[in-house]
Design a protein around this motif. Sequence first.
Motif, PDB file in Angstrom:
ATOM      1  N   PHE A  34       5.587   6.335  13.962  1.00  0.00           N
ATOM      2  CA  PHE A  34       4.739   7.185  13.128  1.00  0.00           C
ATOM      3  C   PHE A  34       3.498   7.622  13.891  1.00  0.00           C
ATOM      4  CE2 PHE A  34       7.054   5.027   9.646  1.00  0.00           C
ATOM      5  CZ  PHE A  34       7.396   6.134   8.877  1.00  0.00           C
ATOM      6  N   ASN A  35       3.037   8.834  13.605  1.00  0.00           N
ATOM      7  CA  ASN A  35       1.802   9.320  14.217  1.00  0.00           C
ATOM      8  C   ASN A  35       0.597   8.527  13.722  1.00  0.00           C
ATOM      9  OD1 ASN A  35       3.031  11.413  15.713  1.00  0.00           O
ATOM     10  ND2 ASN A  35       3.112  12.696  13.883  1.00  0.00           N
ATOM     11  N   THR A  36       0.636   8.155  12.443  1.00  0.00           N
ATOM     12  CA  THR A  36      -0.468   7.397  11.860  1.00  0.00           C
ATOM     13  C   THR A  36      -0.457   5.956  12.351  1.00  0.00           C
ATOM     14  OG1 THR A  36      -0.355   8.740   9.848  1.00  0.00           O
ATOM     15  CG2 THR A  36      -1.529   6.641   9.701  1.00  0.00           C
ATOM     16  N   ILE A  86       5.752   9.460   5.543  1.00  0.00           N
ATOM     17  CA  ILE A  86       6.997   8.925   4.980  1.00  0.00           C
ATOM     18  C   ILE A  86       7.625   9.947   4.020  1.00  0.00           C
ATOM     19  CG2 ILE A  86       7.932   7.153   3.436  1.00  0.00           C
ATOM     20  CD1 ILE A  86       5.908   5.205   4.730  1.00  0.00           C
ATOM     21  N   LEU A  87       6.810  10.568   3.184  1.00  0.00           N
ATOM     22  CA  LEU A  87       7.326  11.576   2.256  1.00  0.00           C
ATOM     23  C   LEU A  87       7.981  12.739   3.007  1.00  0.00           C
ATOM     24  CD1 LEU A  87       4.406  11.577  -0.324  1.00  0.00           C
ATOM     25  CD2 LEU A  87       6.799  11.032  -0.841  1.00  0.00           C
ATOM     26  N   LYS A  88       7.369  13.165   4.093  1.00  0.00           N
ATOM     27  CA  LYS A  88       7.934  14.259   4.874  1.00  0.00           C
ATOM     28  C   LYS A  88       9.247  13.850   5.534  1.00  0.00           C
ATOM     29  CE  LYS A  88       3.506  16.515   5.868  1.00  0.00           C
ATOM     30  NZ  LYS A  88       2.476  16.801   6.906  1.00  0.00           N
ATOM     31  N   ARG A  89       9.299  12.610   6.039  1.00  0.00           N
ATOM     32  CA  ARG A  89      10.502  12.159   6.743  1.00  0.00           C
ATOM     33  C   ARG A  89      11.671  11.900   5.800  1.00  0.00           C
ATOM     34  NH1 ARG A  89       9.313   8.116  11.780  1.00  0.00           N
ATOM     35  NH2 ARG A  89       7.568   9.252  12.715  1.00  0.00           N
ATOM     36  N   THR A  90      11.370  11.611   4.545  1.00  0.00           N
ATOM     37  CA  THR A  90      12.437  11.205   3.628  1.00  0.00           C
ATOM     38  C   THR A  90      12.770  12.278   2.599  1.00  0.00           C
ATOM     39  OG1 THR A  90      10.772  10.073   2.246  1.00  0.00           O
ATOM     40  CG2 THR A  90      11.955   8.745   3.860  1.00  0.00           C
ATOM     41  N   GLY A 108      -8.916   2.041   5.919  1.00  0.00           N
ATOM     42  CA  GLY A 108      -7.623   1.530   5.472  1.00  0.00           C
ATOM     43  C   GLY A 108      -6.962   2.451   4.472  1.00  0.00           C
ATOM     44  N   ALA A 109      -7.745   2.970   3.519  1.00  0.00           N
ATOM     45  CA  ALA A 109      -7.217   3.908   2.531  1.00  0.00           C
ATOM     46  C   ALA A 109      -6.774   5.205   3.206  1.00  0.00           C
ATOM     47  CB  ALA A 109      -8.272   4.194   1.470  1.00  0.00           C
ATOM     48  N   GLU A 110      -7.602   5.712   4.107  1.00  0.00           N
ATOM     49  CA  GLU A 110      -7.256   6.949   4.820  1.00  0.00           C
ATOM     50  C   GLU A 110      -5.943   6.792   5.578  1.00  0.00           C
ATOM     51  OE1 GLU A 110     -10.478   7.863   7.369  1.00  0.00           O
ATOM     52  OE2 GLU A 110     -11.899   8.320   5.750  1.00  0.00           O
ATOM     53  N   ASP A 111      -5.806   5.666   6.279  1.00  0.00           N
ATOM     54  CA  ASP A 111      -4.627   5.463   7.116  1.00  0.00           C
ATOM     55  C   ASP A 111      -3.358   5.300   6.280  1.00  0.00           C
ATOM     56  OD1 ASP A 111      -6.337   5.637   9.246  1.00  0.00           O
ATOM     57  OD2 ASP A 111      -6.387   3.476   9.651  1.00  0.00           O
ATOM     58  N   TYR A 112      -3.426   4.507   5.212  1.00  0.00           N
ATOM     59  CA  TYR A 112      -2.217   4.312   4.409  1.00  0.00           C
ATOM     60  C   TYR A 112      -1.846   5.566   3.621  1.00  0.00           C
ATOM     61  CZ  TYR A 112      -1.089  -0.456   5.604  1.00  0.00           C
ATOM     62  OH  TYR A 112      -0.683  -1.568   6.299  1.00  0.00           O
ATOM     63  N   LYS A 113      -2.835   6.364   3.248  1.00  0.00           N
ATOM     64  CA  LYS A 113      -2.519   7.655   2.617  1.00  0.00           C
ATOM     65  C   LYS A 113      -1.807   8.571   3.621  1.00  0.00           C
ATOM     66  CE  LYS A 113      -6.413   7.751  -0.638  1.00  0.00           C
ATOM     67  NZ  LYS A 113      -7.740   8.357  -0.923  1.00  0.00           N
ATOM     68  N   ALA A 114      -2.325   8.610   4.846  1.00  0.00           N
ATOM     69  CA  ALA A 114      -1.710   9.457   5.879  1.00  0.00           C
ATOM     70  C   ALA A 114      -0.305   8.980   6.219  1.00  0.00           C
ATOM     71  CB  ALA A 114      -2.592   9.470   7.133  1.00  0.00           C
ATOM     72  N   LEU A 115      -0.129   7.659   6.321  1.00  0.00           N
ATOM     73  CA  LEU A 115       1.195   7.112   6.604  1.00  0.00           C
ATOM     74  C   LEU A 115       2.173   7.467   5.492  1.00  0.00           C
ATOM     75  CD1 LEU A 115       3.142   5.292   8.223  1.00  0.00           C
ATOM     76  CD2 LEU A 115       2.237   3.342   6.925  1.00  0.00           C
ATOM     77  N   THR A 116       1.733   7.360   4.252  1.00  0.00           N
ATOM     78  CA  THR A 116       2.607   7.682   3.124  1.00  0.00           C
ATOM     79  C   THR A 116       2.995   9.157   3.134  1.00  0.00           C
ATOM     80  OG1 THR A 116       1.571   5.918   1.834  1.00  0.00           O
ATOM     81  CG2 THR A 116       2.850   7.554   0.621  1.00  0.00           C
ATOM     82  N   ASN A 160       0.807  -1.214   0.000  1.00  0.00           N
ATOM     83  CA  ASN A 160       0.000   0.000   0.000  1.00  0.00           C
ATOM     84  C   ASN A 160       0.844   1.269   0.000  1.00  0.00           C
ATOM     85  OD1 ASN A 160      -3.013  -0.700   0.176  1.00  0.00           O
ATOM     86  ND2 ASN A 160      -2.096  -2.122   1.624  1.00  0.00           N
ATOM     87  N   VAL A 161       1.890   1.304   0.790  1.00  0.00           N
ATOM     88  CA  VAL A 161       2.781   2.468   0.778  1.00  0.00           C
ATOM     89  C   VAL A 161       3.439   2.605  -0.595  1.00  0.00           C
ATOM     90  CG1 VAL A 161       4.945   3.402   1.696  1.00  0.00           C
ATOM     91  CG2 VAL A 161       3.192   2.519   3.260  1.00  0.00           C
TER      92      VAL A 161
END
Length: 248
Positions: free
Chosen positions: A203-205, A243-247, A232-240, A22-23
């Motif tokens: 992760f916050n998410t 990840i984009l911010k951290r990387t 599930g879609a909301e959570d994996y979008k938020a997690l991604t 998903n990520v």
Amino acid sequence: MSRIIAFANHKGGVSKTTSVANVGAILSRHGKKVLLIDLDAQANLTDYFLKNKPEETVFNAMVDETPLPITQIAENLSIVPSSLDMVGIEAKLADNVDRAELLKYLIEPIAEKYDYILLDCPPSLGIATLNALIAATDLYICVMAEAIPVRGLKMLTDTLEKVQKHKNPNIKISGIIITRWGGRNLNKSIEDNLRKTFKESVFNTKIRENISIAEAPTSFQDVATYAPSSHGAEDYKALTEEILKRTK
């Protein structure tokens, strides 16, 4: 520089494969070039996206030291498939003095083509996971907020320390992903302990329990495509997004 992220935990059933799938898919729709590498003999990541498995897999590449066989899934998203042959990878590589660094050598010639290379590790601390830790720039640990999965983290962190000392001093725990979140009191207590131990790495998410996450692979789709309005879609979008911010 490509971020090579190993998703690992020697405990099974903690959503490593689900998180990689998903990520990876969501990152690709952000315009990032993403390569997924399935290192698990169960080949669940391969099955997630491919109806028909290619004959050449990561097993062949590691054993024969040939280029990684890459199959394109969608725009910006590709996969190196796995197979049941990976069950025998330890025996096949027993006499190879470079057996722990083979994946690193195989990734090096292609790394610059991708923004993210996500490694789906098997639920063990064997040679496949060791290869992933040596090749990776970052380690993400998927963990359920329950007592037994959390207790087992010490084995993984001990292995990581040895890898840092002897093979890959740059790898670090860059993310703890709490999965299958139910919001119960035990979940919250475990989350508090994780945040005290791993601090900002968590992760916050949190990925909530959601039937759409389990259903999505039956359609060979990530959850954000399969059920875009689901938790599930909301959570994996938020997690991604995290990840984009951290990387950056």
